[in-house]
Design an enzyme around this catalytic site. Structure first.
Site, PDB file in Angstrom:
ATOM      1  N   ASP A  25      41.305 -47.528  85.436  1.00 48.28           N
ATOM      2  CA  ASP A  25      42.251 -47.229  84.363  1.00 48.28           C
ATOM      3  C   ASP A  25      41.408 -47.052  83.104  1.00 48.28           C
ATOM      4  O   ASP A  25      40.873 -48.023  82.573  1.00 48.28           O
ATOM      5  CB  ASP A  25      43.245 -48.399  84.224  1.00 48.28           C
TER       6      ASP A  25
ATOM      7  N   LYS B 174      39.993 -41.811  73.713  1.00 46.29           N
ATOM      8  CA  LYS B 174      40.892 -41.111  74.626  1.00 46.29           C
ATOM      9  C   LYS B 174      41.801 -40.134  73.875  1.00 46.29           C
ATOM     10  O   LYS B 174      42.218 -39.115  74.414  1.00 46.29           O
ATOM     11  CB  LYS B 174      41.725 -42.158  75.369  1.00 46.29           C
TER      12      LYS B 174
ATOM     13  N   GLU C 154      49.116 -42.106  85.210  1.00 47.77           N
ATOM     14  CA  GLU C 154      49.261 -43.558  85.040  1.00 47.77           C
ATOM     15  C   GLU C 154      50.598 -44.076  85.583  1.00 47.77           C
ATOM     16  O   GLU C 154      50.614 -45.079  86.296  1.00 47.77           O
ATOM     17  CB  GLU C 154      49.066 -43.936  83.567  1.00 47.77           C
TER      18      GLU C 154
ATOM     19  N   ASP D 182      55.842 -47.830  79.341  1.00 47.89           N
ATOM     20  CA  ASP D 182      54.468 -48.278  79.090  1.00 47.89           C
ATOM     21  C   ASP D 182      54.266 -48.487  77.588  1.00 47.89           C
ATOM     22  O   ASP D 182      54.147 -47.525  76.827  1.00 47.89           O
ATOM     23  CB  ASP D 182      53.515 -47.199  79.638  1.00 47.89           C
TER      24      ASP D 182
END
Ligand code: AMP
Length: 614
Positions: free
Chosen positions: A12, A75, A173, A195
């Site tokens: 991850d 990211k 994800e 999330d």
């Protein structure tokens, strides 16, 4: 070749934290791998100090002291263009510059690309896994947000490659989180994955059917998360400090940092207990304050509400009402906040899955996917992507790939080909599957013929080949010669009779033989080039022998023979050298021929005049 398949880990690669997981062979359950100090989360932070590059906690400690040499949240920049990130830059202390469309971050006097920074994080996780297993780790499944586009996914793969990892699959994800809860076993179901991390919020609505996940809708807020909870609590404490102690800390960076950390710690404690106390010793007084979960909930209620609107929008985009969901999955550290859980449950009308650690669930699911790909779970193949590359045979037995492995289906690809022999009226189309460079090492899927092409010199026909894979994995191949309009097609099911173990073996062999395969292909391509030049020269000799003297013709014939002599040798450099020499030897004849052909076509005008005229 290796004796057995190498292990694949699940990673991850998060905005704030990253982690690596694997499947424990004894229990069959996914597990995260801790570092030597027992820490599972690796902060996705990299610091470029004079002494060297730091990563994780060590880099995070530099954030306050040396913000200009430390990169975090990289990211947010992965695979994005200059224009896309202008908004993001407001949140960052470092500057960026674009170069050839690639973003470079300027940190600590260096220029680095986002994939290079992510690669440092990935390499650290790779080393952690290698220390754990005592063997090299070369393959990984890496997760990305469901909304990542192709270039963001590609940048993530590049980061893996830079870190020395073969990224065998990129997984969404939310799909990974669902896999961790075993939801791929649902025959047919709708899943909401909520999330909420430190700085980002994502909602994804997925449909799973017979092991295949489809993203129906995504929504979210790229700047909303647990850090905002800390901020509102901190502002409330600052007001209290002002009211009770007359203290204004707003300009004192160090004190603010202390208060921020204390706020986060208190928020985390309040997920487990109803009341907590906070004590902060300052230079001239000690601040002490009791606070309750209820007080925190009042402060963060608007922020939690702000996550519900994107949920409703995603549901509407998917054409669903909240009651139509079968499962709700929680991901991200901030879903431990009891208020968040209550609101999510109220909205979706379902008790969310929360048994697994929400910080780890994505990595755990990546490990499940890795295990499936490694052949550990043989009774299912997650077929939302092409398991092996698909292509056609070209001259000399080389594979020309049209749809690479791991392409999400449905998909299509189109490419132009031509003939290699003069006057060819039939073209043999051979559809193959596999990761190797040569047809003989791939799986043959189908053969068909394209007939009725008008006779033309080699290289003239324009053959358009289209590959089309539908959502069920059926491949249709169409071939059409554009000058004559002649067409032919075929339909195949590439996964028919294909087991997970075959896929794993074929991919494995492509690595084992990579070097040999590439040299074999290059040799064939060099021979093809030699043949093309020889054919052209022989044609020129037939048509233009009268245009030049015997001496020159003899020199050209000698160059043709010299090339033919070495064609069968395995010496690529020598073949190439003699091909170049032959090309060189025929330059004048080619010019004379062109001149005379043009003259023929245009009557008595001199070629030079024609070329000069506007
Ligand atoms: P993630 O980005 O998923 O690692 O989530 C990090 C966020 O989760 C940070 O804002 C943390 O403060 C928050 N967090 C972690 N544990 C808890 C907890 N027990 N209660 C509330 N928030 C938490």
């Amino acid at each position: 070749m290796r004796g057995r398949l190498s292990r694949i880990v699940g990673i991850d690669l998060g905005t704030t934290n990253s982690l690596v997981a694997y499947i424990d062979e004894q229990t069959g359950l996914p597990r995260v791998i801790p570092d030597r100090d027992g820490h599972v989360l690796l902060p996705s932070v990299v610091s470029f100090t004079r002494e060297g590059v730091l990563v994780g906690d060590a880099a995070k400690r530099q954030l306050v002291r040396k913000p200009d040499t430390t990169v975090y949240s990289v990211k947010r920049f992965m695979g994005r263009g200059w224009d896309d990130v202008q908004e993001e830059l407001r949140y960052f202390p470092f500057s960026i510059k674009p170069e050839d469309g690639i973003i470079r971050l300027l940190v600590g006097g260096r220029e680095v690309t986002p994939p290079e920074v992510s690669a440092i994080v990935l390499r650290s996780l790779k080393e952690r896994a290698e220390a754990h297993f005592g063997e090299p780790i070369e393959r990984a499944v890496i997760t990305v947000p469901a909304y990542f586009n192709d270039s963001q996914r590609q940048a993530t793969k590049d980061a893996g490659r830079i870190a020395g990892l073969d990224v065998v699959r990129i997984v969404n994800e939310p799909t990974a989180a669902s896999l961790a809860y075993g939801l791929h076993e649902l025959h047919d179901g709708i899943i909401a994955v909520y999330d909420l991390g430190g700085g980002t919020f994502d909602i994804s609505i997925l449909r799973v059917k017979d092991g295949i996940f489809e993203v129906l809708a995504t929504n979210g807020n790229t700047h909303l998360g647990g850090d905002d909870f800390d901020r509102v609590l901190m502002d409330w404490l600052l007001d209290d400090l002002r009211a009770r102690h007359g203290a204004d800390l707003s300009g004192d960076h160090e004190a603010l940092q202390e208060l921020r950390l204390a706020s986060e710690a208190a928020k985390i404690r309040l997920s487990a207990v109803e009341r907590t106390a906070l004590t902060l010793p300052f230079a001239d007084f000690t601040y002490h304050r009791e606070t309750s979960r209820q007080e925190l909930e009042e402060l963060i209620e608007p922020l939690v509400q702000a996550t519900l609107a994107p949920c409703r929008m995603a549901l509407a985009d998917a054409g669903l009402a909240p009651g139509q969901l079968d499962e709700v999955v929680l991901v991200g550290g901030s879903t431990r906040v009891p208020l968040v859980r209550r609101r999510v449950q109220e909205l979706f009308g379902k008790v969310p899955h929360s048994r697994l650690n929400p910080d780890e669930v994505v990595a755990l699911g990546a490990a499940v996917q890795a295990h499936i790909l490694a052949g550990g779970i043989t009774n299912m193949l997650l077929l939302d992507v092409t398991p092996l590359s698909l292509g056609i045979e070209t001259l000399g037995g080389i594979v020309s790939v049209l749809i690479p492995r791991n392409t999400t289906i449905p998909t299509s690809a189109r490419e132009m080909f031509t003939t290699s022999v003069d006057g060819q009226t039939v073209v043999d189309m051979h559809v193959v599957q596999g990761e190797r460079e040569l047809v003989r090492d791939c799986r043959s899927l189908a053969r068909f013929e394209l007939r009725g092409i008008d006779p033309m010199p080699a290289g003239m026909p324009k053959i358009e080949v289209t590959f089309l894979i539908d959502a069920n994995g059926i491949l249709q191949v169409h071939a059409r010669e554009l000058r004559t309009g002649k067409a032919a097609s075929i339909e195949v099911k590439p996964t028919y009779g294909l087991e997970d173990a075959d896929v794993a073996r074929m991919v494995e062999e492509s690595f084992a033989y990579a070097e040999a395969d590439v040299s074999a292909r290059l040799l064939i391509e060099t021979r093809n080039e030699a043949d093309t030049v020889t054919t052209h020269v022989e044609r020129a000799l037939r048509q233009g022998a009268h245009l030049t003297g015997e001496d020159e013709l003899a020199r050209i014939r000698a160059a043709v023979d010299a090339l033919k002599q070495v064609r069968e040798s395995g010496d690529r450099d020598l073949i190439r050298e003699r091909t170049i020499a032959l090309n060189h030897a025929t330059e004048r004849l080619a010019e004379l021929l062109m001149d005379s052909t043009l003259k023929e076509a245009l009557g008595s005008k001199r070629v030079a005049e024609i070329l000069e005229s506007p």
